[in-house]
Design an enzyme around this catalytic site. Structure first.
Site, PDB file in Angstrom:
ATOM      1  N   HIS A 167      -7.366   1.216   8.222  1.00  0.00           N
ATOM      2  CA  HIS A 167      -6.916   0.244   9.223  1.00  0.00           C
ATOM      3  C   HIS A 167      -7.899   0.148  10.370  1.00  0.00           C
ATOM      4  O   HIS A 167      -8.118  -0.923  10.931  1.00  0.00           O
ATOM      5  CB  HIS A 167      -5.539   0.641   9.740  1.00  0.00           C
ATOM      6  CG  HIS A 167      -4.547   0.780   8.647  1.00  0.00           C
ATOM      7  ND1 HIS A 167      -3.462   1.595   8.699  1.00  0.00           N
ATOM      8  CD2 HIS A 167      -4.527   0.200   7.425  1.00  0.00           C
ATOM      9  CE1 HIS A 167      -2.798   1.514   7.567  1.00  0.00           C
ATOM     10  NE2 HIS A 167      -3.430   0.681   6.777  1.00  0.00           N
ATOM     11  N   GLU A 183      -4.418 -13.626  -8.195  1.00  0.00           N
ATOM     12  CA  GLU A 183      -5.019 -12.296  -8.038  1.00  0.00           C
ATOM     13  C   GLU A 183      -4.901 -11.458  -9.304  1.00  0.00           C
ATOM     14  O   GLU A 183      -5.372 -10.317  -9.325  1.00  0.00           O
ATOM     15  CB  GLU A 183      -4.352 -11.556  -6.872  1.00  0.00           C
ATOM     16  CG  GLU A 183      -4.452 -12.317  -5.559  1.00  0.00           C
ATOM     17  CD  GLU A 183      -4.052 -11.477  -4.377  1.00  0.00           C
ATOM     18  OE1 GLU A 183      -4.947 -10.910  -3.730  1.00  0.00           O
ATOM     19  OE2 GLU A 183      -2.847 -11.389  -4.098  1.00  0.00           O
ATOM     20  N   ARG A 185     -11.075  -1.405  -6.484  1.00  0.00           N
ATOM     21  CA  ARG A 185     -11.892  -1.898  -5.371  1.00  0.00           C
ATOM     22  C   ARG A 185     -12.085  -0.860  -4.273  1.00  0.00           C
ATOM     23  O   ARG A 185     -12.950  -0.997  -3.413  1.00  0.00           O
ATOM     24  CB  ARG A 185     -11.284  -3.186  -4.795  1.00  0.00           C
ATOM     25  CG  ARG A 185      -9.928  -2.992  -4.159  1.00  0.00           C
ATOM     26  CD  ARG A 185      -9.221  -4.310  -3.884  1.00  0.00           C
ATOM     27  NE  ARG A 185      -9.294  -4.712  -2.488  1.00  0.00           N
ATOM     28  CZ  ARG A 185      -8.534  -5.647  -1.939  1.00  0.00           C
ATOM     29  NH1 ARG A 185      -7.663  -6.316  -2.667  1.00  0.00           N
ATOM     30  NH2 ARG A 185      -8.648  -5.960  -0.680  1.00  0.00           N
ATOM     31  N   CYS A 216     -10.518 -16.955  -1.340  1.00  0.00           N
ATOM     32  CA  CYS A 216     -10.493 -16.249  -0.066  1.00  0.00           C
ATOM     33  C   CYS A 216     -10.869 -14.775  -0.157  1.00  0.00           C
ATOM     34  O   CYS A 216     -10.735 -14.061   0.815  1.00  0.00           O
ATOM     35  CB  CYS A 216      -9.131 -16.388   0.604  1.00  0.00           C
ATOM     36  SG  CYS A 216      -7.796 -15.646  -0.325  1.00  0.00           S
TER      37      CYS A 216
END
Ligand code: PEP
Ligand code: MG
Length: 753
Positions: free
Chosen positions: A367, A609, A643, A680
């Site tokens: 974060h 996705e 990822r 995106c």
């Protein structure tokens, strides 16, 4: 009974040391006085101080009892002798009969052979070993725990005095390992792009500014006990979910925290140190230094993690003792050096002074990384050994492009760095000049360039970057950064602020994409074996729709009678989209029933996705108003490559013909059905990939704000039809990678990739 067994004995020694150190004498004389005083107080025949050089050899710096002529002459090789043993373990070594110890080494110039008893303690500061303080006695004896304690206290005070710099000359400071002075380049991981040159500020938030030696040990013990009580209460409150600035620890972390805050051995060590003549702050620092030195040598990641917890607790304890928070007053051009940092804390720092952040740990998906990128703060992480190599005030160059950090650069190198920073600034200025120019390819195709956002701090970028809207607003960031579940009202406020900032530019809100690696700190979670493929995003939202319902209400309320653009993440089947849409419609009806304004128009889209939905697109596009390709996830599932895992995340080139065929299929169906498709994921913001996406037929990209300028510059120089023709050919030639062909093409055509 020696002097130190008597109550107050330790304090007396510490007071003597304070007066020796405060005298006007030359440094060496003060050190000689110091070792003499220690020897006398501890009834030792010898007391010696060794300081560490940067090559890890140990130089005899002062002695009482060994031959004075050996001072600054005797040098122990790295790891040599009993002193080397203390260095290796960073712990006290207490021996009745030193010469029989396997590590014993003999230096005739010191005349030390007749000594049997040996006690050596490390001189530690902030976990870094500066030297060793040792006492010796001729007869064989075992030093008492009190003696060990006293010598450790002296070592602690000595470390602070040595580090304060007024005991050694500048050249001596350079030569001992107190302040690394060489230039060094450390390779880490890119966390947030950008370059910065500035002065190191150590995150260690509460540094010692108070007296090290107690006036009255009883008072110090009481202060420490009160602070511990307050610390425990605050950790309990945190555990029970009451607000705090921890920055998102999970419940497990909090549990470990709580355990440490109540750990009797830790508390006993602290009280012992305070009772023995150190101030409460110095006691915390000493115990912290010991833990740090010990755990830094530990290999186990579990132990190293615990070190982080303990350090954090020590910092909190210092705050409860009223220590000064240096981060509240950053110097200009500060580069913050930390083991790790929480997102909330990062947001509190003065961005006008903070130029960069370097982390011993840190991860690109944390974060704090998200916040750093939103703040456009260059960050490099995974810098092993960083904290050991930096001192406050060092010059640091942060290269967020390469994922490297240079400590104490040479003047020539510093000039190059400044030149790179200037060049980057000029390039940005050139992008700014393109801000109001529409993105149109050479052959006339208009490309919509929007930006991705998720935080309030992103909003000014709308105007600065020239984005045509927000193509992806990641609503979960508000939830991830909060200390409690955001109220509906707080959500409405944020969404309104976003819509206000956007004006008549469209904003696409993506509903909560939680789960996977995005776990809420204040909600209990079951650990999943494979979180990326687990209970996340719409799966979670449809199974437990409570949170989504509240969010939908907030979005409807914030939109009022305007247009609501909304999309659902990780749609895997058409049914899932239908169910999500039904929830939205139900909430609109409900709001209307209660007399609220409802959106005049709703565009509900799906994120593409998963490969599964790609092969149901025709059906989906009958129901979805638009689609947006979340290429980060789509590619992770397509290549079966996590990822978040650096070993595989960049293993497969997205310009691989298989991936391009799938993306081409999406773009073709969007054109055929007339349903808009944008893309995106991060790839849309990289010029080479963006050129290929446009050639495949995508004409709307949503990218990080900093990518708008470079991508627009590329678009303005691109002939879409020409590249599309070439691309079809390249995809049929597996022997030459598409990327290689593309780069050659770009060079030939002057396409800036
Ligand atoms: C994506 O997966 O490409 C995407 C845009 O969503 P996120 O990165 O938030 O998962
Ligand atoms: Mg995604």
């Amino acid at each position: 009974m020696n002097a130190l067994s008597q109550p107050g004995g330790h304090s007396q020694l510490l007071r003597q040391i304070r007066s020796i150190m405060a005298s006007e004498d030359l440094a060496q004389k003060r050190l000689d006085g110091l070792v003499e005083s220690i020897a006398r107080n501890l009834h030792a025949q010898v007391c010696s101080l060794y300081l560490r050089h940067s090559d890890n050899s140990m130089e005899l710096w002062a002695t009482h009892g060994l031959a004075a002529s050996a001072v600054h002459v005797t040098r122990l090789e790295a790891g040599e002798g009993l002193v080397g043993e203390v260095v290796r373990t960073s712990r006290p070594l207490n021996l009745d009969d030193a010469p029989v110890h396997p590590a014993f080494s003999f230096h005739p110039e010191t005349g030390e052979d007749p000594f049997h008893a040996f006690l050596g303690v490390p001189v530690l500061r902030g976990g870094r070993l500066l030297g060793v303080l040792a006492i010796q006695n001729r007869e064989s004896r075992h030093y008492s725990d009190d003696d060990v304690e006293a010598l450790q206290n002296v070592a602690m005070v000595l470390a602070e005095i040595v580090a304060s710099g007024d005991l050694l000359s500048a050249s001596e400071l350079e030569s001992v390992a107190l302040r690394p002075s060489r230039t060094e380049t450390l390779a880490g991981r890119r966390i947030s792009d950008g370059l910065a040159l500035g002065q190191a500020v150590l995150h260690d938030p509460a540094r010692l500014r108070t007296a090290l030696i107690a006036e009255d040990p009883e008072t110090e013990k009481r202060r420490l006990q009160d602070a511990i009580k307050a610390l425990r209460a605050s950790v309990d409150a945190l555990y029970q979910g009451k607000g705090n600035r921890l920055g998102g620890p999970s419940r497990e972390v909090l549990e470990a925290y709580r355990m440490f805050a109540n750990d009797q051995a830790w508390l006993d060590r602290l009280c012992e140190a305070a009772g023995s003549g150190l101030s409460a702050e110095a006691a915390v620092e000493r115990v912290r230094g010991e833990h740090r030195a010990r755990l830094l040598t530990a290999r186990s990641p579990y132990l190293r993690e615990r070190l982080h917890d303990l350090e954090d607790l020590a910092n909190r304890l210092l705050r409860h003792l009223g220590a000064v928070d240096e981060l509240a007053d950053l110097p200009e051009n500060a580069v913050l050096v930390a083991r790790n940092i929480g997102p909330a804390e990062l947001l509190e720092l003065d961005r006008s002074r903070l130029k960069g952040l370097v982390l011993e740990e840190g991860s690109p998906t944390s974060h704090a990384a998200i916040v750093a990128r939103a703040l456009r703060l260059p960050v490099v992480g995974h810098l092993t050994g960083l904290l050991d190599r930096v001192s406050a005030g060092d010059t640091i160059f942060v290269d967020g492009q390469m994922g490297e950090v240079t400590l104490r650069p040479e003047p020539d190198a510093e000039m190059d760095m400044r030149a790179r920073i200037t060049e980057r600034r000029l390039r940005r200025a050139a992008y700014a000049r393109l801000r109001d120019k529409p993105a149109r390819t050479l052959d006339g195709q208009r490309i919509t360039l929007s930006m991705n956002a998720g935080l309030r701090v992103d909003l000014p970028q709308l105007d600065e970057s020239g984005a045509e809207g927000i193509g992806l607003f990641r609503t979960e960031f508000q939830f991830l950064l909060a200390e409690h579940l955001p109220h509906q009202n707080e959500q409405v406020q944020l969404y309104r602020a976003v819509l206000d900032a956007a004006g008549d530019r469209p904003v696409v809100f993506r509903t909560l994409d939680l789960g996977g690696d995005k776990l809420l700190p204040y909600v209990a979670h079951e650990r999943e074996g494979n979180p990326a493929m687990g209970w996340r995003a719409m799966r979670m939202a449809l199974d437990r729709p409570g949170l989504l319902r509240y969010q939908l209400r907030a979005l409807i309320e914030a939109t009022g009678g305007g247009v609501l653009n909304i999309m659902f993440p990780l749609i895997t089947t058409v049914d899932e989209f239908r169910a999500a849409r039904a929830l939205l419609d139900a909430e609109i009806r409900r709001m209307a029933r209660f007399g609220h304004a409802v959106p005049a128009h709703v565009n509900a889209g799906a994120m593409i996705e998963t490969p599964a939905i790609v092969w149901q697109l025709e059906e989906l596009l009958r129901e979805a108003a638009f689609i947006s390709v979340g290429a980060n996830d789509l590619m992770q599932y397509f290549f079966a490559a996590d990822r978040e895992n650096p070993k595989v995340a960049e293993r497969y080139d997205i310009l691989n013909p298989g991936a391009l065929r799938m993306l081409g299929h999406i773009a073709r169906l969007s054109r055929k059905t007339g349903r808009p498709a944008s893309i995106c994921g991060e790839i849309a913001g990289q010029c080479a990939e963006a050129a290929v996406l446009i050639a495949l037929g995508f004409d709307a990209l949503s990218v990080p704000p900093a990518a708008i300028g470079p991508v627009k510059r590329m678009v303005l120089a691109l002939n879409r039809k020409d590249l599309a023709r070439k691309l079809t050919r390249w995809m049929r030639q597996p022997q030459i990678p598409v990327r290689e062909n593309l780069m050659a093409y770009a060079r030939q055509k002057g396409l800036p990739l």
